[in-house]
Design a protein around this motif. Structure first.
Motif, PDB file in Angstrom:
ATOM      1  N   TYR A  24     -10.791   0.160 -44.244  1.00 24.08           N
ATOM      2  CA  TYR A  24      -9.721   0.238 -43.162  1.00 24.08           C
ATOM      3  C   TYR A  24     -10.460  -0.572 -41.909  1.00 24.08           C
ATOM      4  O   TYR A  24      -9.675  -0.518 -40.874  1.00 24.08           O
ATOM      5  CB  TYR A  24      -9.706   1.493 -42.673  1.00 24.08           C
ATOM      6  CG  TYR A  24      -8.996   2.490 -43.861  1.00 24.08           C
ATOM      7  CD1 TYR A  24      -7.581   2.255 -43.922  1.00 24.08           C
ATOM      8  CD2 TYR A  24      -9.414   3.297 -44.792  1.00 24.08           C
ATOM      9  CE1 TYR A  24      -6.736   2.891 -44.797  1.00 24.08           C
ATOM     10  CE2 TYR A  24      -8.432   4.298 -45.807  1.00 24.08           C
ATOM     11  CZ  TYR A  24      -7.276   3.797 -45.758  1.00 24.08           C
ATOM     12  OH  TYR A  24      -6.467   4.485 -46.385  1.00 24.08           O
ATOM     13  N   GLY A  25     -11.496  -1.015 -41.697  1.00 24.95           N
ATOM     14  CA  GLY A  25     -12.119  -1.470 -40.743  1.00 24.95           C
ATOM     15  C   GLY A  25     -11.338  -3.035 -40.329  1.00 24.95           C
ATOM     16  O   GLY A  25     -10.858  -3.429 -41.118  1.00 24.95           O
ATOM     17  N   PHE A  26     -11.593  -3.323 -39.081  1.00 25.21           N
ATOM     18  CA  PHE A  26     -11.040  -4.800 -38.587  1.00 25.21           C
ATOM     19  C   PHE A  26     -12.119  -5.821 -38.472  1.00 25.21           C
ATOM     20  O   PHE A  26     -13.290  -5.271 -38.058  1.00 25.21           O
ATOM     21  CB  PHE A  26     -10.162  -4.435 -37.469  1.00 25.21           C
ATOM     22  CG  PHE A  26      -9.034  -3.730 -37.262  1.00 25.21           C
ATOM     23  CD1 PHE A  26      -8.135  -4.256 -37.697  1.00 25.21           C
ATOM     24  CD2 PHE A  26      -9.311  -2.085 -37.540  1.00 25.21           C
ATOM     25  CE1 PHE A  26      -6.590  -3.342 -37.695  1.00 25.21           C
ATOM     26  CE2 PHE A  26      -7.997  -1.426 -37.984  1.00 25.21           C
ATOM     27  CZ  PHE A  26      -6.820  -1.846 -38.041  1.00 25.21           C
ATOM     28  N   SER A  27     -11.580  -7.037 -38.412  1.00 21.19           N
ATOM     29  CA  SER A  27     -12.648  -8.073 -38.305  1.00 21.19           C
ATOM     30  C   SER A  27     -12.846  -7.996 -36.756  1.00 21.19           C
ATOM     31  O   SER A  27     -11.833  -7.817 -35.738  1.00 21.19           O
ATOM     32  CB  SER A  27     -12.042  -9.533 -38.652  1.00 21.19           C
ATOM     33  OG  SER A  27     -12.541 -10.510 -37.993  1.00 21.19           O
ATOM     34  N   PRO A  28     -14.196  -8.271 -36.395  1.00 21.73           N
ATOM     35  CA  PRO A  28     -14.548  -8.334 -34.949  1.00 21.73           C
ATOM     36  C   PRO A  28     -13.872  -9.426 -34.044  1.00 21.73           C
ATOM     37  O   PRO A  28     -13.519  -9.616 -33.169  1.00 21.73           O
ATOM     38  CB  PRO A  28     -15.775  -8.609 -34.910  1.00 21.73           C
ATOM     39  CG  PRO A  28     -16.473  -8.442 -36.210  1.00 21.73           C
ATOM     40  CD  PRO A  28     -15.341  -8.470 -37.094  1.00 21.73           C
ATOM     41  N   PHE A  29     -13.342 -10.409 -34.758  1.00 21.54           N
ATOM     42  CA  PHE A  29     -12.324 -11.408 -34.335  1.00 21.54           C
ATOM     43  C   PHE A  29     -10.948 -11.146 -34.222  1.00 21.54           C
ATOM     44  O   PHE A  29     -10.254 -11.774 -33.650  1.00 21.54           O
ATOM     45  CB  PHE A  29     -12.662 -12.809 -35.217  1.00 21.54           C
ATOM     46  CG  PHE A  29     -13.903 -13.240 -35.497  1.00 21.54           C
ATOM     47  CD1 PHE A  29     -14.625 -13.754 -34.329  1.00 21.54           C
ATOM     48  CD2 PHE A  29     -14.688 -13.129 -36.609  1.00 21.54           C
ATOM     49  CE1 PHE A  29     -15.944 -14.069 -34.163  1.00 21.54           C
ATOM     50  CE2 PHE A  29     -15.840 -13.476 -36.517  1.00 21.54           C
ATOM     51  CZ  PHE A  29     -16.549 -14.213 -35.394  1.00 21.54           C
ATOM     52  N   ASP A  30     -10.607 -10.004 -34.767  1.00 23.24           N
ATOM     53  CA  ASP A  30      -9.238  -9.615 -34.769  1.00 23.24           C
ATOM     54  C   ASP A  30      -9.031  -8.787 -33.299  1.00 23.24           C
ATOM     55  O   ASP A  30      -8.518  -7.646 -33.203  1.00 23.24           O
ATOM     56  CB  ASP A  30      -8.749  -8.609 -35.911  1.00 23.24           C
ATOM     57  CG  ASP A  30      -7.416  -8.741 -36.239  1.00 23.24           C
ATOM     58  OD1 ASP A  30      -6.724  -9.489 -35.592  1.00 23.24           O
ATOM     59  OD2 ASP A  30      -7.026  -7.876 -37.034  1.00 23.24           O
ATOM     60  N   GLN A  31      -8.987  -9.730 -32.064  1.00 21.74           N
ATOM     61  CA  GLN A  31      -8.621  -9.075 -30.810  1.00 21.74           C
ATOM     62  C   GLN A  31      -7.294  -8.970 -30.764  1.00 21.74           C
ATOM     63  O   GLN A  31      -6.478  -9.625 -30.820  1.00 21.74           O
ATOM     64  CB  GLN A  31      -9.141 -10.022 -29.740  1.00 21.74           C
ATOM     65  CG  GLN A  31     -10.788 -10.136 -29.777  1.00 21.74           C
ATOM     66  CD  GLN A  31     -11.618  -8.985 -29.014  1.00 21.74           C
ATOM     67  OE1 GLN A  31     -10.828  -8.274 -28.275  1.00 21.74           O
ATOM     68  NE2 GLN A  31     -12.735  -8.740 -29.531  1.00 21.74           N
ATOM     69  N   PRO A  32      -6.830  -7.525 -30.175  1.00 20.54           N
ATOM     70  CA  PRO A  32      -5.577  -7.241 -30.016  1.00 20.54           C
ATOM     71  C   PRO A  32      -4.952  -8.085 -28.620  1.00 20.54           C
ATOM     72  O   PRO A  32      -5.865  -7.879 -27.612  1.00 20.54           O
ATOM     73  CB  PRO A  32      -5.584  -5.571 -29.803  1.00 20.54           C
ATOM     74  CG  PRO A  32      -6.944  -5.338 -29.438  1.00 20.54           C
ATOM     75  CD  PRO A  32      -7.587  -6.535 -30.006  1.00 20.54           C
ATOM     76  N   VAL A  34      -0.446  -6.659 -31.014  1.00 17.45           N
ATOM     77  CA  VAL A  34      -1.302  -5.916 -30.775  1.00 17.45           C
ATOM     78  C   VAL A  34      -2.112  -5.422 -32.104  1.00 17.45           C
ATOM     79  O   VAL A  34      -2.973  -4.811 -32.088  1.00 17.45           O
ATOM     80  CB  VAL A  34      -1.133  -4.735 -29.739  1.00 17.45           C
ATOM     81  CG1 VAL A  34      -1.222  -5.047 -28.367  1.00 17.45           C
ATOM     82  CG2 VAL A  34      -0.036  -3.993 -30.277  1.00 17.45           C
ATOM     83  N   GLY A  35      -1.402  -5.471 -33.216  1.00 15.13           N
ATOM     84  CA  GLY A  35      -1.632  -4.832 -34.496  1.00 15.13           C
ATOM     85  C   GLY A  35      -2.010  -5.737 -35.546  1.00 15.13           C
ATOM     86  O   GLY A  35      -2.045  -5.468 -36.622  1.00 15.13           O
ATOM     87  N   ALA A  36      -2.546  -6.907 -35.186  1.00 13.86           N
ATOM     88  CA  ALA A  36      -2.838  -7.965 -36.415  1.00 13.86           C
ATOM     89  C   ALA A  36      -3.814  -7.274 -37.303  1.00 13.86           C
ATOM     90  O   ALA A  36      -4.749  -6.500 -37.150  1.00 13.86           O
ATOM     91  CB  ALA A  36      -3.274  -9.184 -35.693  1.00 13.86           C
ATOM     92  N   ARG A  37      -3.462  -7.166 -38.645  1.00  9.76           N
ATOM     93  CA  ARG A  37      -4.252  -6.649 -39.592  1.00  9.76           C
ATOM     94  C   ARG A  37      -5.397  -7.485 -40.226  1.00  9.76           C
ATOM     95  O   ARG A  37      -5.291  -8.691 -40.349  1.00  9.76           O
ATOM     96  CB  ARG A  37      -3.292  -6.199 -40.690  1.00  9.76           C
ATOM     97  CG  ARG A  37      -4.048  -5.345 -41.621  1.00  9.76           C
ATOM     98  CD  ARG A  37      -4.056  -3.746 -41.165  1.00  9.76           C
ATOM     99  NE  ARG A  37      -4.636  -2.844 -42.128  1.00  9.76           N
ATOM    100  CZ  ARG A  37      -5.778  -2.325 -41.999  1.00  9.76           C
ATOM    101  NH1 ARG A  37      -6.855  -3.081 -41.433  1.00  9.76           N
ATOM    102  NH2 ARG A  37      -6.364  -1.557 -43.014  1.00  9.76           N
ATOM    103  N   ALA A  38      -6.444  -6.929 -40.242  1.00  6.60           N
ATOM    104  CA  ALA A  38      -7.663  -7.620 -40.816  1.00  6.60           C
ATOM    105  C   ALA A  38      -7.527  -8.213 -42.154  1.00  6.60           C
ATOM    106  O   ALA A  38      -6.733  -7.458 -42.885  1.00  6.60           O
ATOM    107  CB  ALA A  38      -8.638  -6.791 -40.849  1.00  6.60           C
TER     108      ALA A  38
END
Ligand code: PHE
Length: 373
Positions: free
Chosen positions: A355-363, A369-373
């Motif tokens: 469920y985590g997000f990539s640190p590069f996936d800045q909203p 605002v919701g780009a999925r990792a």
């Protein structure tokens, strides 16, 4: 044979051997033979001390010159040998740039952190700054200043974790039960110069002694506060609706305000959004009264109570505004389709990598605002 021609011969021989040396060990051995402690050239240098001043004047430069030539020859040969060694190494080593690089272990951003960033991003666009306050609070900021007197029944409903310690003003210390004390701290910080307009959100951890599938003793809220001379309930509704549309990236968000009660707002309203059930998953959008839809409560809000303004040093005849509080974990579950709140804080690496997000996936608002990792 004079001394000096003997020395010349020895020097020539040394230089020849240096030149012919074909590895660094041989080179070092010759260096020690000449310039080492027991070396012949070193021994000659030592004789300078026993010479007459006149003799030393001619012998000194001559011997120094010999030593310099040996030292230079060693350096030169060393450079040649080292370059050759590197050449040889490069000739045998093969570097394949097409091989994949070893993957460095990478952490991921917790969905709650991600949603907090999304919230901050959306509200920043609406002119709200992020404010913070301590998680270890005193009962004045957490309750009294928010119009919850010591005997107020709402205090008991908060299942508060208290500390044994009291602060300098003899207030009990506690783990804050909501983010609302940040309202007080922010306004007090500004009221020194007779008040200023406020637009802040305050995301963070809050604590209540409560634990089941939908409650954890620690959870996350975001507080919102807007104070000015002419703020009314309409601004609150527009702000929340605009926020939810941006967060869920849907235009069909319908907000319902219901009369409610909070000691620190008057009037108070709770807000719900319409949702439907799609394949066992709650999907936000549409009118809650429509076929197959229902309402889901997301938070509490209202117009800031006059007494709260007074406690924070604002003149309630000049200033007014709205405040709201909503649960972040709830929003994260809704937005990203997770159904067990407890899993959020178990610290299971498998859950996080799923469920985590990539640190590069800045909203960002423009990038979604919701780009999925
Ligand atoms: N602090 C309230 C709670 O935790 C929510 C709230 C915030 C209500 C601001 C009104 C205004 O339940």
């Amino acid at each position: 044979m004079t001394d000096s021609s003997e020395h010349e011969a020895k020097l020539t021989q040394t230089l020849e051997r240096l030149h012919a040396a074909d590895d660094l060990d041989t080179l070092e051995a010759i260096r020690v033979e000449a310039l080492g402690k027991q070396g012949w050239l070193n021994a000659l240098m030592k004789t300078l001390g026993k010479m007459s001043p006149e003799e030393r004047q001619t012998e000194g430069p001559r011997l120094q010159g010999m030593r310099a030539r040996v030292a230079d020859a060693i350096e030169d040969r060393k450079a040649v040998l080292e370059a050759a060694a590197l050449e040889a190494k490069l000739a045998t080593e093969i570097l394949d740039l097409t091989l994949p690089a070893p993957q460095a272990p990478q952490g991921s951003v917790h969905p709650v952190s991600q949603v907090m960033d999304e919230i901050a991003e959306i509200f920043a666009d609406l002119g709200f700054a992020v404010a913070t306050g301590p998680e270890i609070e005193d009962e004045w900021h957490n309750f009294s200043a928010l119009n919850m007197a010591e005997t107020h029944p709402a205090r008991a409903e908060h299942d508060t974790f208290y500390f044994h310690d009291r602060d300098a003003d003899d207030h009990r210390m506690l783990l804050r039960t909501h983010t609302s004390p940040v309202q007080i701290r922010t306004m007090k910080g500004l009221s020194a110069n007779k008040g200023e307009p406020v637009r802040i959100i305050a995301p963070g951890r809050v604590y209540r002694s409560d634990s089941d599938a939908t409650h954890t003793p620690m959870f996350h809220q975001v507080e919102g506060l807007a104070i000015d001379r002419d703020i009314h309930l309409g601004h609150l509704k527009w702000t929340l609706e605009t926020f939810f549309k941006a967060l869920f990236e849907r235009d069909d968000i319908v907000l319902r305000l219901r009369p409610s009660y909070f000691p620190f707002t008057e009037p108070s309203v709770e807000f719900d959004v319409g949702y439907s059930n799609e394949g066992g998953r709650r999907v936000v959008g549409g009118h809650g009264d429509a076929e197959g839809h229902d309402w889901m409560e997301l938070g509490g809000s209202g117009m800031v109570n006059r007494r709260v303004l007074e406690h924070a040093g604002y003149d309630p005849d000049e200033w007014q505004g709205f405040a709201f509080g909503l649960g972040i974990d709830r929003l994260a579950m809704l937005k990203y389709g997770m159904n067990d709140l407890r899993a959020f804080f178990d610290g299971d690496g498998r859950w996080l990598s799923h469920y985590g997000f990539s640190p590069f996936d800045q909203p960002t608002l423009s990038g979604g605002v919701g780009a999925r990792a």
